[in-house]
Design a protein around this motif. Structure first.
Motif, PDB file in Angstrom:
ATOM      1  N   ILE B 325       7.503  53.140 -20.637  1.00 24.55           N
ATOM      2  CA  ILE B 325       8.968  52.601 -20.519  1.00 24.55           C
ATOM      3  C   ILE B 325       8.927  51.684 -19.589  1.00 24.55           C
ATOM      4  CG2 ILE B 325      11.238  53.437 -20.555  1.00 24.55           C
ATOM      5  CD1 ILE B 325       9.913  56.098 -21.548  1.00 24.55           C
ATOM      6  N   ARG B 329      14.677  47.028 -19.118  1.00 29.06           N
ATOM      7  CA  ARG B 329      14.677  47.206 -20.246  1.00 29.06           C
ATOM      8  C   ARG B 329      15.244  46.170 -21.131  1.00 29.06           C
ATOM      9  NH1 ARG B 329      19.938  49.685 -18.630  1.00 29.06           N
ATOM     10  NH2 ARG B 329      18.440  51.150 -17.551  1.00 29.06           N
ATOM     11  N   GLY B 333      11.805  45.757 -22.299  1.00 27.79           N
ATOM     12  CA  GLY B 333      11.974  47.035 -23.374  1.00 27.79           C
ATOM     13  C   GLY B 333      12.253  46.593 -24.683  1.00 27.79           C
ATOM     14  N   GLN B 395      20.618  51.726 -24.960  1.00 25.18           N
ATOM     15  CA  GLN B 395      19.532  51.202 -25.192  1.00 25.18           C
ATOM     16  C   GLN B 395      18.229  51.717 -24.675  1.00 25.18           C
ATOM     17  OE1 GLN B 395      20.543  47.361 -22.937  1.00 25.18           O
ATOM     18  NE2 GLN B 395      21.349  46.490 -24.575  1.00 25.18           N
ATOM     19  N   GLN B 396      18.326  52.408 -23.471  1.00 21.90           N
ATOM     20  CA  GLN B 396      17.333  53.227 -22.984  1.00 21.90           C
ATOM     21  C   GLN B 396      16.763  54.195 -23.573  1.00 21.90           C
ATOM     22  OE1 GLN B 396      15.293  52.083 -20.738  1.00 21.90           O
ATOM     23  NE2 GLN B 396      14.743  53.454 -19.230  1.00 21.90           N
ATOM     24  N   LYS B 397      17.717  54.853 -24.373  1.00 25.31           N
ATOM     25  CA  LYS B 397      17.456  56.003 -25.213  1.00 25.31           C
ATOM     26  C   LYS B 397      16.581  55.536 -26.577  1.00 25.31           C
ATOM     27  CE  LYS B 397      21.291  59.250 -24.183  1.00 25.31           C
ATOM     28  NZ  LYS B 397      22.616  59.662 -24.897  1.00 25.31           N
ATOM     29  N   VAL B 400      13.214  55.104 -25.128  1.00 30.01           N
ATOM     30  CA  VAL B 400      12.476  56.309 -24.784  1.00 30.01           C
ATOM     31  C   VAL B 400      12.196  57.161 -26.022  1.00 30.01           C
ATOM     32  CG1 VAL B 400      12.974  58.880 -23.964  1.00 30.01           C
ATOM     33  CG2 VAL B 400      13.783  56.838 -22.643  1.00 30.01           C
ATOM     34  N   PRO B 416      13.550  54.683 -14.905  1.00 34.15           N
ATOM     35  CA  PRO B 416      13.990  55.222 -16.057  1.00 34.15           C
ATOM     36  C   PRO B 416      15.609  55.474 -16.422  1.00 34.15           C
ATOM     37  CG  PRO B 416      12.980  57.074 -15.079  1.00 34.15           C
ATOM     38  CD  PRO B 416      12.680  55.817 -14.193  1.00 34.15           C
ATOM     39  N   THR B 417      16.360  55.446 -15.098  1.00 36.83           N
ATOM     40  CA  THR B 417      17.831  55.544 -15.103  1.00 36.83           C
ATOM     41  C   THR B 417      18.467  54.605 -14.623  1.00 36.83           C
ATOM     42  OG1 THR B 417      17.670  57.220 -13.409  1.00 36.83           O
ATOM     43  CG2 THR B 417      17.484  58.180 -15.613  1.00 36.83           C
ATOM     44  N   LEU B 420      22.203  53.725 -15.273  1.00 36.51           N
ATOM     45  CA  LEU B 420      22.919  54.657 -16.260  1.00 36.51           C
ATOM     46  C   LEU B 420      23.752  55.545 -15.671  1.00 36.51           C
ATOM     47  CD1 LEU B 420      19.716  55.438 -18.512  1.00 36.51           C
ATOM     48  CD2 LEU B 420      21.186  53.366 -18.229  1.00 36.51           C
ATOM     49  N   ILE B 428      17.754  62.087 -20.067  1.00 36.73           N
ATOM     50  CA  ILE B 428      16.387  61.228 -19.900  1.00 36.73           C
ATOM     51  C   ILE B 428      15.357  62.208 -19.087  1.00 36.73           C
ATOM     52  CG2 ILE B 428      15.243  59.325 -18.952  1.00 36.73           C
ATOM     53  CD1 ILE B 428      17.483  57.628 -20.248  1.00 36.73           C
TER      54      ILE B 428
END
Lengths: 345, 491
Positions: B325, B329, B333, B395-397, B400, B416-417, B420, B428
């Motif tokens: 990941i 992103r 990503g 988008q991140q979800k 993931v 990762p966050t 967010l 997450i």
């Protein structure tokens, strides 16, 4: 002594062919330092050259018809004013497309090049009916050489006198203007408020905006300066170096100037040196043509000598490619050049 | 979209006022209006009891408002002095302004402990110093009110402490400071009054002394949240990722990784802490198969990478059970111009499930994405919407979901966050812990110390391309990590 004389002539020729390069490269420096990429130097110069020759010719004809031969030298200046005005208009066209409408700056620049390449010939045919040329200018309609005081007297003094009378004296006013433009540009860019803002706006327009300065205002001013200098370069071509406008007479000089600008890393003095280098190569190429007794040599030598001018002409571009690829130092453009400024958020 | 709705804030002269809220709560919009960067549709600003018309940054500067933006508004090739002068040159020639600025900067540096070399090019200075330049810029223009937008996001804990010391000195001299942040700790540490924003509106305006972190957090998100992640003890198994003496150089020839050795075991999370730009990105690139190390050995899930017989690239690394990941992103990503469904198969487009002899099985792509969206609570759950149309958290979800759906043995996660909101962060974080508890090996890179501390079982700190130290999570304190992050060694 004869070799020295030849060398002086070569340098003299270098100065002459460098003038449009220097003017156009400094023009490009102002535009690109502000963040506006200008591939349209060529087109603006060409348009300026046509405007200068056409205006100067019409003006000198009118003066002659009115019996005012004494005022003829004013025609060259009218031509220069026309060239500058026309070129600034073109620069503003590029400016509006790039600044106001966030257009692609390469596309806009190329459009100006194509437009001028066609329009100058079209207007030339329509107005003067000489196949796209403008009529030959009378001597008064051109910028004439300025002979420095005492140049005749010292011409026979070896070396120094030679240098003075051949190399320094005897150019037209635009040549001196071009070489004065470089220290002036240096001073403006590094010593004035305008210069500080210019350097900043091409690197980080947002920083300029948040400092309470109009980004668009700065960029318009920069493209106007660029247009004016291109106009002078164009006028030099058609009313100083020659005595008429000829189809496509810029012959890629705008692109060589752009190459010199990259080579000089967007700084005035190194850019001047790059222009002189390219000008010198050009002068050498011109000398090489027809200066040998080719009958006496082998076919291979003949082929090499024939090819040399073309190789030399291609050299500036080849050098720039090497430079950009990182083989000869590094050329880092102003960070924001070519990117329209749109407020984020 | 309405970013600010009927917002009223009162700031007392000579105080430090905090404005807190989740990302997208409208804090930055509000401040941009104050600074004249955007114009409000209605409402007014009063300074010292008089209505001020602020239509541009120039007006704001004239009204005594200075702003330190989250992304510094500095021109990197210019010197500190030139950056300070920009827009306040004091005349058409620089000469006079330069003399004036040298004197004034000298005085400001002495008064507030803002030491900086005024003739250095800004681009070469550390971020903490660049921030000082921003503060100097505002003070040089006579700012009485200083707005700081997320000022500690890029700083080490020590640099942040320095910043707070400077802010306290400014306050003592009677200047007013508005601090925008989403970090509760900073609000509690330094402000006197705090305004909480949620979805464009002010939801509370309280004295800092009368509130608590938990209370503020609740106000920010509108419901109770867990600040600590619930997780049991790790049960580490065999080593799944082992790096020995990795070295890497970047495209300009600078050494970015220096003798990095790491191991990650089944069932544990190794956190990589550090200030951004100390080699973490290059480490991730080497591990995920897109940057060849200059030397060193790497073994993932029983396969030798880079030096072995088989060639190494991102595709093969995926096939041996490693998922990634990426940190950025939007750039790495997903493809923002693709639909969510297309983004959800990036890197797996060759899987037999999606790839026909010539064409993709579009319907299968869409239905797989639909299922992932429900499982991972992506909103809106529409696989045909462009990836750019989702919020950062969603988008991140999507990413993931894509990476975890293949049940990888080893997972690399970068930031990762980042950016967010608390709701998405929580979800997450829960996924990451769940994966660990299923016996996978996880390497987590984050510049958020809180995140590293709450998720990791072991923590390695990177500084200047090398591992500056490694500590077990239970022994880690912010101070210890902060020292390592600043390159002060393990003392």
């Amino acid at each position: 002594m004869e070799q020295f004389g030849f060398f002086i002539l070569l340098l003299d020729a270098t100065l002459r062919v460098s003038v449009p390069l220097v003017l156009a490269a400094i023009a490009g420096l102002f535009s690109e330092r502000s963040g506006i990429v200008d591939i349209g130097l060529e087109g603006k110069m060409l348009g300026g050259a046509f405007a200068a020759a056409a205006a100067s010719y019409v003006c000198s004809e009118r003066l002659a018809a009115a019996g005012l031969e004494g005022l003829l030298p004013a025609a060259a200046w009218v031509g220069l004013a026309a060239a500058v005005s026309w070129s600034v208009l073109l620069a503003l066209l590029h400016g509006v497309a790039s600044i106001r409408y966030h257009g692609n700056q390469i596309v806009s620049g190329v459009a100006i090049n194509i437009l001028m390449s066609g329009l100058t010939v079209l207007l030339g045919i329509a107005w003067f009916s000489q196949g796209g040329r403008t009529p030959q200018l009378p001597p008064g309609g051109r910028f004439r050489p300025v002979v420095w005081p005492g140049a005749e007297a010292v011409a026979e003094v070896p070396i120094l006198g030679h240098l003075y009378s051949e190399l320094l004296s005897g150019h037209n006013v635009l040549v001196y203007l071009a070489f004065l433009a470089v220290p002036l540009a240096f001073w403006v860019v590094y010593r004035t408020r305008f210069g500080l803002r210019l350097r900043a706006v091409g690197e980080n327009p947002e920083a300029v905006d948040t400092a309470g300065i109009s980004v668009a205002g700065m960029r318009y001013r920069a493209v106007i300066v660029c247009g004016a200098l291109c106009g002078v370069a164009g006028a030099y071509l058609s009313t100083a170096q020659s005595a008429a406008f000829i189809k496509d007479m810029t012959a890629g000089k705008g692109f060589i100037a752009l190459a010199a600008l990259v080579f000089g890393k967007w700084r005035p003095v190194p850019t001047l040196l790059a222009c002189l280098l390219f000008g010198f190569l050009d002068a050498v190429a011109a000398r090489l043509q027809g200066s040998f007794d080719l009958e006496a040599t082998t076919p291979l030598v003949r082929a090499l000598v024939d090819a040399a001018p073309f190789v030399i002409e291609a050299l500036p571009y080849a050098l720039v490619v090497l430079l950009l690829a990182g083989f000869v130092g590094r050329a880092i453009a102003p960070k924001a050049s070519g990117i329209p400024y749109v407020k984020s958020g | 979209m309405q970013a600010n709705r009927d917002v009223s804030v009162e700031v007392v002269k000579g105080s430090i006022h905090g404005i807190i809220g989740e990302n997208g709560a409208g804090k930055s919009t509000l401040m941009s209006i104050l600074y004249g960067f955007y114009r409000a549709d209605s409402g007014s600003v009063e300074i010292d009891g008089r209505t001020a018309a602020i239509h541009s940054p120039g007006d704001a500067i004239a009204a005594g408002i200075g702003m330190v933006h989250q992304h510094f508004m500095l021109v990197e090739p210019l010197t500190v002095l030139e950056n300070v002068l920009l827009g306040a040159e004091g005349g058409p020639l620089l000469r006079d302004g330069v003399r004036q600025a040298r004197d004034d900067l000298d005085r400001l540096e002495r008064d507030y402990g803002l030491e900086v070399d005024v003739d250095a090019a800004v681009g070469g200075l550390p971020v903490g110093i660049q921030q000082r330049v921003e503060i100097l810029k505002a003070l040089y223009r006579g700012a009485e009110t200083l707005i700081l937008d997320e000022p500690t996001g890029v700083l080490t804990p020590q640099e942040a402490t320095d910043l707070f010391r400077i802010l306290a000195a400014l306050k003592k001299q009677g200047r007013t400071i508005i601090l925008i942040t989403h970090k509760l700790r900073e609000i509690m540490a330094i402000t006197e009054q705090v305004t909480v924003m949620r979805r464009g509106s002010v939801v509370a305006d309280v004295r800092t002394a009368d509130t608590s972190r938990e209370h503020l957090a609740e106000l920010m998100v509108g419901r109770k949240v867990l600040l600590r992640v619930d997780k049991g003890a790790a049960q580490p198994g065999e080593v799944l990722l082992e790096a020995r003496n990795l070295e890497a150089v970047d495209d300009t020839g600078v050494r970015r990784l220096k003798d990095v050795s790491l191991t990650v075991r089944r069932g544990e999370i190794l956190g990589i802490a550090g200030v951004a730009g100390n080699g973490q990105s290059e480490l991730l690139e080497v591990l995920c198969g897109i940057r060849k190390p200059a030397s060193g050995e790497l073994e993932v899930n029983g396969h030798v990478l880079w030096s072995g017989q088989e060639r190494t690239d991102a595709r093969r690394v995926r096939r041996i059970g490693l998922a990634h990941i990426p940190e950025d992103r939007q750039r790495m990503g997903l493809v923002t111009a693709f639909t969510a469904g297309e983004s959800s198969i990036l890197g797996y487009q060759g899987d037999a499930a999606f790839n026909g002899p010539i064409l993709l099985h579009r319907r299968r792509v869409v239905s797989a994405c639909q299922r992932q969206m429900h499982e991972y609570d992506v909103r809106p759950p529409d696989p045909l919407l462009l990836s750019s149309g989702f919020s950062g958290g969603n988008q991140q979800k999507i990413i993931v979901a894509r990476e975890l759906d293949r049940d990888p043995e080893v997972l690399l996660i970068g930031q990762p966050t980042r950016g967010l909101d608390i709701g998405a962060i929580e979800s997450i974080h829960r996924r990451i812990i769940e994966l660990r508890d299923r016996g996978k090996a996880i390497l987590l890179v984050s510049v958020e110390l809180d995140e590293i501390l709450s998720l990791s079982d072991r923590i390695a700190v990177m500084f200047d391309g090398a591992v500056a130290g490694e500590v077990a999570a239970e022994d880690a304190t912010e101070q210890l990590l902060g020292g390592l992050m600043a390159g002060l060694g393990n003392n």
